[in-house]
Design a protein around this motif. Structure first.
Motif, PDB file in Angstrom:
ATOM      1  N   LEU A 197      40.393 -23.098  40.168  1.00  0.00           N
ATOM      2  CA  LEU A 197      40.515 -23.019  38.717  1.00  0.00           C
ATOM      3  C   LEU A 197      39.995 -21.677  38.212  1.00  0.00           C
ATOM      4  O   LEU A 197      39.029 -21.140  38.768  1.00  0.00           O
ATOM      5  CB  LEU A 197      39.730 -24.152  38.057  1.00  0.00           C
ATOM      6  N   PRO A 198      40.611 -21.121  37.173  1.00  0.00           N
ATOM      7  CA  PRO A 198      40.141 -19.833  36.635  1.00  0.00           C
ATOM      8  C   PRO A 198      38.665 -19.853  36.250  1.00  0.00           C
ATOM      9  O   PRO A 198      37.956 -18.865  36.481  1.00  0.00           O
ATOM     10  CB  PRO A 198      41.039 -19.629  35.407  1.00  0.00           C
ATOM     11  N   VAL A 199      38.179 -20.946  35.685  1.00  0.00           N
ATOM     12  CA  VAL A 199      36.776 -21.003  35.278  1.00  0.00           C
ATOM     13  C   VAL A 199      35.860 -20.977  36.498  1.00  0.00           C
ATOM     14  O   VAL A 199      34.766 -20.387  36.458  1.00  0.00           O
ATOM     15  CB  VAL A 199      36.498 -22.256  34.416  1.00  0.00           C
ATOM     16  N   ASP A 200      36.285 -21.592  37.609  1.00  0.00           N
ATOM     17  CA  ASP A 200      35.486 -21.555  38.829  1.00  0.00           C
ATOM     18  C   ASP A 200      35.487 -20.165  39.452  1.00  0.00           C
ATOM     19  O   ASP A 200      34.474 -19.718  39.999  1.00  0.00           O
ATOM     20  CB  ASP A 200      36.017 -22.578  39.835  1.00  0.00           C
ATOM     21  N   ALA A 201      36.626 -19.475  39.373  1.00  0.00           N
ATOM     22  CA  ALA A 201      36.703 -18.103  39.880  1.00  0.00           C
ATOM     23  C   ALA A 201      35.813 -17.180  39.057  1.00  0.00           C
ATOM     24  O   ALA A 201      35.114 -16.309  39.605  1.00  0.00           O
ATOM     25  CB  ALA A 201      38.145 -17.615  39.843  1.00  0.00           C
ATOM     26  N   PHE A 202      35.814 -17.356  37.739  1.00  0.00           N
ATOM     27  CA  PHE A 202      34.972 -16.543  36.862  1.00  0.00           C
ATOM     28  C   PHE A 202      33.502 -16.824  37.131  1.00  0.00           C
ATOM     29  O   PHE A 202      32.670 -15.902  37.173  1.00  0.00           O
ATOM     30  CB  PHE A 202      35.313 -16.830  35.402  1.00  0.00           C
ATOM     31  N   PHE A 203      33.155 -18.094  37.317  1.00  0.00           N
ATOM     32  CA  PHE A 203      31.767 -18.477  37.594  1.00  0.00           C
ATOM     33  C   PHE A 203      31.306 -17.863  38.913  1.00  0.00           C
ATOM     34  O   PHE A 203      30.205 -17.297  38.998  1.00  0.00           O
ATOM     35  CB  PHE A 203      31.653 -19.996  37.646  1.00  0.00           C
ATOM     36  N   LEU A 204      32.139 -17.963  39.949  1.00  0.00           N
ATOM     37  CA  LEU A 204      31.799 -17.397  41.254  1.00  0.00           C
ATOM     38  C   LEU A 204      31.633 -15.887  41.169  1.00  0.00           C
ATOM     39  O   LEU A 204      30.701 -15.314  41.757  1.00  0.00           O
ATOM     40  CB  LEU A 204      32.897 -17.749  42.261  1.00  0.00           C
ATOM     41  N   SER A 205      32.521 -15.229  40.436  1.00  0.00           N
ATOM     42  CA  SER A 205      32.459 -13.783  40.286  1.00  0.00           C
ATOM     43  C   SER A 205      31.199 -13.362  39.544  1.00  0.00           C
ATOM     44  O   SER A 205      30.518 -12.407  39.938  1.00  0.00           O
ATOM     45  CB  SER A 205      33.700 -13.284  39.536  1.00  0.00           C
ATOM     46  N   ALA A 206      30.860 -14.080  38.468  1.00  0.00           N
ATOM     47  CA  ALA A 206      29.642 -13.769  37.710  1.00  0.00           C
ATOM     48  C   ALA A 206      28.411 -13.980  38.571  1.00  0.00           C
ATOM     49  O   ALA A 206      27.440 -13.211  38.508  1.00  0.00           O
ATOM     50  CB  ALA A 206      29.572 -14.635  36.457  1.00  0.00           C
ATOM     51  N   SER A 207      28.429 -15.032  39.381  1.00  0.00           N
ATOM     52  CA  SER A 207      27.299 -15.327  40.251  1.00  0.00           C
ATOM     53  C   SER A 207      27.119 -14.251  41.319  1.00  0.00           C
ATOM     54  O   SER A 207      25.989 -13.877  41.655  1.00  0.00           O
ATOM     55  CB  SER A 207      27.495 -16.689  40.919  1.00  0.00           C
ATOM     56  N   ALA A 208      28.222 -13.735  41.848  1.00  0.00           N
ATOM     57  CA  ALA A 208      28.148 -12.720  42.903  1.00  0.00           C
ATOM     58  C   ALA A 208      27.698 -11.372  42.361  1.00  0.00           C
ATOM     59  O   ALA A 208      26.839 -10.712  42.943  1.00  0.00           O
ATOM     60  CB  ALA A 208      29.500 -12.584  43.593  1.00  0.00           C
ATOM     61  N   ILE A 209      28.271 -10.948  41.240  1.00  0.00           N
ATOM     62  CA  ILE A 209      27.935  -9.624  40.715  1.00  0.00           C
ATOM     63  C   ILE A 209      26.536  -9.596  40.113  1.00  0.00           C
ATOM     64  O   ILE A 209      25.917  -8.540  39.980  1.00  0.00           O
ATOM     65  CB  ILE A 209      28.978  -9.166  39.680  1.00  0.00           C
ATOM     66  N   SER A 210      26.024 -10.773  39.752  1.00  0.00           N
ATOM     67  CA  SER A 210      24.650 -10.863  39.244  1.00  0.00           C
ATOM     68  C   SER A 210      23.666 -11.182  40.354  1.00  0.00           C
ATOM     69  O   SER A 210      22.471 -11.324  40.102  1.00  0.00           O
ATOM     70  CB  SER A 210      24.558 -11.932  38.154  1.00  0.00           C
ATOM     71  N   ALA A 211      24.151 -11.316  41.593  1.00  0.00           N
ATOM     72  CA  ALA A 211      23.308 -11.625  42.759  1.00  0.00           C
ATOM     73  C   ALA A 211      22.512 -12.904  42.530  1.00  0.00           C
ATOM     74  O   ALA A 211      21.294 -12.929  42.706  1.00  0.00           O
ATOM     75  CB  ALA A 211      22.378 -10.452  43.067  1.00  0.00           C
ATOM     76  N   THR A 212      23.220 -13.962  42.135  1.00  0.00           N
ATOM     77  CA  THR A 212      22.558 -15.226  41.832  1.00  0.00           C
ATOM     78  C   THR A 212      22.727 -16.234  42.970  1.00  0.00           C
ATOM     79  O   THR A 212      21.754 -16.636  43.602  1.00  0.00           O
ATOM     80  CB  THR A 212      23.113 -15.828  40.525  1.00  0.00           C
ATOM     81  N   GLY A 213      23.943 -16.673  43.227  1.00  0.00           N
ATOM     82  CA  GLY A 213      24.180 -17.603  44.325  1.00  0.00           C
ATOM     83  C   GLY A 213      24.619 -18.987  43.909  1.00  0.00           C
ATOM     84  O   GLY A 213      24.975 -19.803  44.756  1.00  0.00           O
ATOM     85  N   LEU A 214      24.607 -19.278  42.612  1.00  0.00           N
ATOM     86  CA  LEU A 214      25.131 -20.555  42.149  1.00  0.00           C
ATOM     87  C   LEU A 214      26.652 -20.552  42.290  1.00  0.00           C
ATOM     88  O   LEU A 214      27.305 -19.533  42.067  1.00  0.00           O
ATOM     89  CB  LEU A 214      24.752 -20.799  40.688  1.00  0.00           C
ATOM     90  N   SER A 215      27.218 -21.702  42.645  1.00  0.00           N
ATOM     91  CA  SER A 215      28.663 -21.785  42.796  1.00  0.00           C
ATOM     92  C   SER A 215      29.143 -23.194  42.496  1.00  0.00           C
ATOM     93  O   SER A 215      28.495 -24.171  42.879  1.00  0.00           O
ATOM     94  CB  SER A 215      29.081 -21.387  44.210  1.00  0.00           C
ATOM     95  N   THR A 216      30.263 -23.280  41.808  1.00  0.00           N
ATOM     96  CA  THR A 216      30.861 -24.583  41.505  1.00  0.00           C
ATOM     97  C   THR A 216      31.823 -25.019  42.591  1.00  0.00           C
ATOM     98  O   THR A 216      32.379 -26.111  42.523  1.00  0.00           O
ATOM     99  CB  THR A 216      31.609 -24.512  40.161  1.00  0.00           C
ATOM    100  N   VAL A 217      32.058 -24.152  43.579  1.00  0.00           N
ATOM    101  CA  VAL A 217      32.916 -24.482  44.718  1.00  0.00           C
ATOM    102  C   VAL A 217      32.137 -24.246  46.004  1.00  0.00           C
ATOM    103  O   VAL A 217      31.157 -23.504  46.020  1.00  0.00           O
ATOM    104  CB  VAL A 217      34.209 -23.629  44.721  1.00  0.00           C
ATOM    105  N   GLU A 270      27.309  -7.009  47.396  1.00  0.00           N
ATOM    106  CA  GLU A 270      26.713  -5.694  47.626  1.00  0.00           C
ATOM    107  C   GLU A 270      26.689  -4.880  46.341  1.00  0.00           C
ATOM    108  O   GLU A 270      25.685  -4.233  46.018  1.00  0.00           O
ATOM    109  CB  GLU A 270      27.518  -4.958  48.694  1.00  0.00           C
ATOM    110  N   ILE A 271      27.781  -4.928  45.598  1.00  0.00           N
ATOM    111  CA  ILE A 271      27.841  -4.212  44.323  1.00  0.00           C
ATOM    112  C   ILE A 271      26.804  -4.766  43.357  1.00  0.00           C
ATOM    113  O   ILE A 271      26.085  -4.013  42.689  1.00  0.00           O
ATOM    114  CB  ILE A 271      29.254  -4.314  43.711  1.00  0.00           C
ATOM    115  N   GLY A 272      26.705  -6.090  43.293  1.00  0.00           N
ATOM    116  CA  GLY A 272      25.754  -6.703  42.376  1.00  0.00           C
ATOM    117  C   GLY A 272      24.318  -6.425  42.753  1.00  0.00           C
ATOM    118  O   GLY A 272      23.472  -6.184  41.883  1.00  0.00           O
ATOM    119  N   GLY A 273      24.013  -6.447  44.047  1.00  0.00           N
ATOM    120  CA  GLY A 273      22.645  -6.219  44.483  1.00  0.00           C
ATOM    121  C   GLY A 273      22.202  -4.782  44.290  1.00  0.00           C
ATOM    122  O   GLY A 273      21.108  -4.514  43.788  1.00  0.00           O
ATOM    123  N   ILE A 274      23.057  -3.843  44.686  1.00  0.00           N
ATOM    124  CA  ILE A 274      22.713  -2.430  44.562  1.00  0.00           C
ATOM    125  C   ILE A 274      22.805  -1.964  43.114  1.00  0.00           C
ATOM    126  O   ILE A 274      21.982  -1.198  42.634  1.00  0.00           O
ATOM    127  CB  ILE A 274      23.638  -1.576  45.448  1.00  0.00           C
TER     128      ILE A 274
END
Length: 432
Positions: A40-60, A79-83
């Protein structure tokens, strides 16, 4: 250190760069090559936000629903989010032997929570080198154990990157269950989390200025990290692990060390969080709230903010009008900024808790835990992430982005600073 003033456009530019990066990677996750099952687009957006913010929460479930290509995309975004986006841009300009223009330097300074234009190019180059060295070392140290448990080299490298950047993702499908009884691996992962939250500027100053007098920034961060790690270790060991069955004494020591570091922003858990007592979960929230150093992979209000607030409270108790740390007097604007970050963070947390309590069906404490985890970019969860509503997912996605950049960007992005020239008469008011 020279003072550096930011224009409102700087804050807006960084905020929208991260938002644009989130959208672009969300589109990549939606491509058929990236997922095994419809996403789902909302799950893709959530995953992307979690990765670029170096968080780790995921709905999938990343291990099951992303293809190898999708996992590689996730690795790159972690890597982009962490650095940091601008750190990578700065390092690229340095590699191309091109001087960064002044606007780009300003964005780099803000992205790394600095307040000086001095030596920013050196910091950008150091961040990339330091990241590659630590991640490679971590990969080589955990690889034998990963292979022994039936994993593969890519999963070990993914875990190394995820640990250092404090992203909190894993692709083995069973978390860190394979390493429960391996103190060496958990010790390595603990050290990588600590190196990720310690702060790039702190490590660079330690390595490149050993004989020079250390800065106030260095002293405050090292002291705060030492105190928080020791406090976390003692708390978790004596409250939970000392009575926990099925673990040897050595394993209890290592697990206590791991969980003294992981809640600061690590996101990876070597045990199910439900085995912890309620006081320990509350203590995790406090550690998530404080977070790591500025110019690091961590979130939270940051260690320097917490230290400045403690120093100011101590100065008020002693009846002093100025705030001192290590025989240095702090700028009043830095003290005001620390309180602004502190209370803005708390307000955003409680306001989010109030709003999401209407829309989400989760119990109050797991919901509060999830909100703090998102806002502090920690990534710990009590298992309610997948059950969030669409509104809840979008709300937490933006909390993660705000947490990565710092809550102060939310204020300065949408509010213009105006210095008032009006002065009013003073009057006392009863307090307490």
């Amino acid at each position: 250190m020279s003072r550096f003033q930011f224009r409102p456009a700087t804050f807006k530019m960084v905020f929208f760069m991260y938002l644009l990066g989130t959208v672009i990677f969300a589109i990549l996750y939606l491509l058929p090559v990236s997922h095994k099952q419809p996403l789902l687009p909302v799950d893709a957006f959530f995953l992307s936000a979690s990765a670029i913010s170096a968080t780790g929460l995921s709905t999938v479930t990343v291990a099951q629903e992303l293809t190898t290509a999708g996992k590689i995309i996730l690795l790159i975004q972690m890597e982009i989010g962490g650095i940091g986006v601008m750190a990578l841009v700065g390092a690229l300009l340095i590699a191309l032997r091109t001087n960064a223009p002044v606007p780009s330097q300003t964005l780099m300074i803000f992205d790394q929570n600095q307040n000086s234009s001095r030596s920013i190019s050196k910091l950008m180059a150091f961040i990339v080198k330091y990241t590659l060295i630590v991640e490679t070392a971590g990969f080589l140290l955990i690889l034998p154990s990963a292979l022994q448990h039936g994993s593969h080299a890519f999963a070990a490298f993914f875990l190394s990157v995820s640990t250092f950047t404090n992203a909190g993702f894993e692709i083995s499908g069973n978390g860190l269950d394979n390493f429960k009884g391996e103190p060496f691996v958990l010790a390595v992962l603990s050290c990588m989390i600590i190196l990720g939250v310690l702060g790039f500027a702190v490590v660079m100053e330690f390595l490149q200025s050993r004989r020079k007098k250390k800065s106030l920034y260095f002293k405050v961060n090292v002291l705060m990290h030492g105190i928080l790690l020791l406090a976390g270790f003692l708390f978790f060991f004596f409250v939970d692990f000392i009575h926990m069955p099925g673990l040897s004494f050595t394993e209890k020591i290592i697990q206590s060390l791991f969980f003294s570091a992981a809640p600061r922003s690590g996101g990876l858990a070597s045990l199910d969080l439900h085995v912890f007592s309620f006081p320990s979960l509350l203590f995790m929230i406090m550690l998530m709230f404080i977070g790591g150093s500025p110019s690091s992979c961590a979130g939270g209000i940051r260690t320097t903010t917490f230290a400045v607030i403690l120093a100011k409270l101590w100065s008020v108790i002693r009846g002093s009008n100025e705030t001192h740390m290590f025989r240095k007097t702090l700028f009043a604007e830095d003290v005001n900024k620390a309180f602004l970050v502190f209370f803005a963070f708390l307000f955003l947390f409680f306001f989010s808790f109030f709003v999401l309590s209407f829309t989400e069906k989760a119990a109050p404490f797991p919901l509060a835990f999830e909100i703090m985890s998102a806002l502090s970019t920690c990534g710990f969860s009590l298992g309610i992430t997948a059950g969030l509503t669409v509104f809840g997912k979008i709300w937490l996605a933006f909390l993660m982005l705000i947490g990565r950049l710092g809550v102060i960007i939310l204020i300065y992005t949408f509010m213009n600073q105006k210095k008032s020239t009006i002065k009013y008469a003073k009057e006392s008011i009863l307090i307490g």
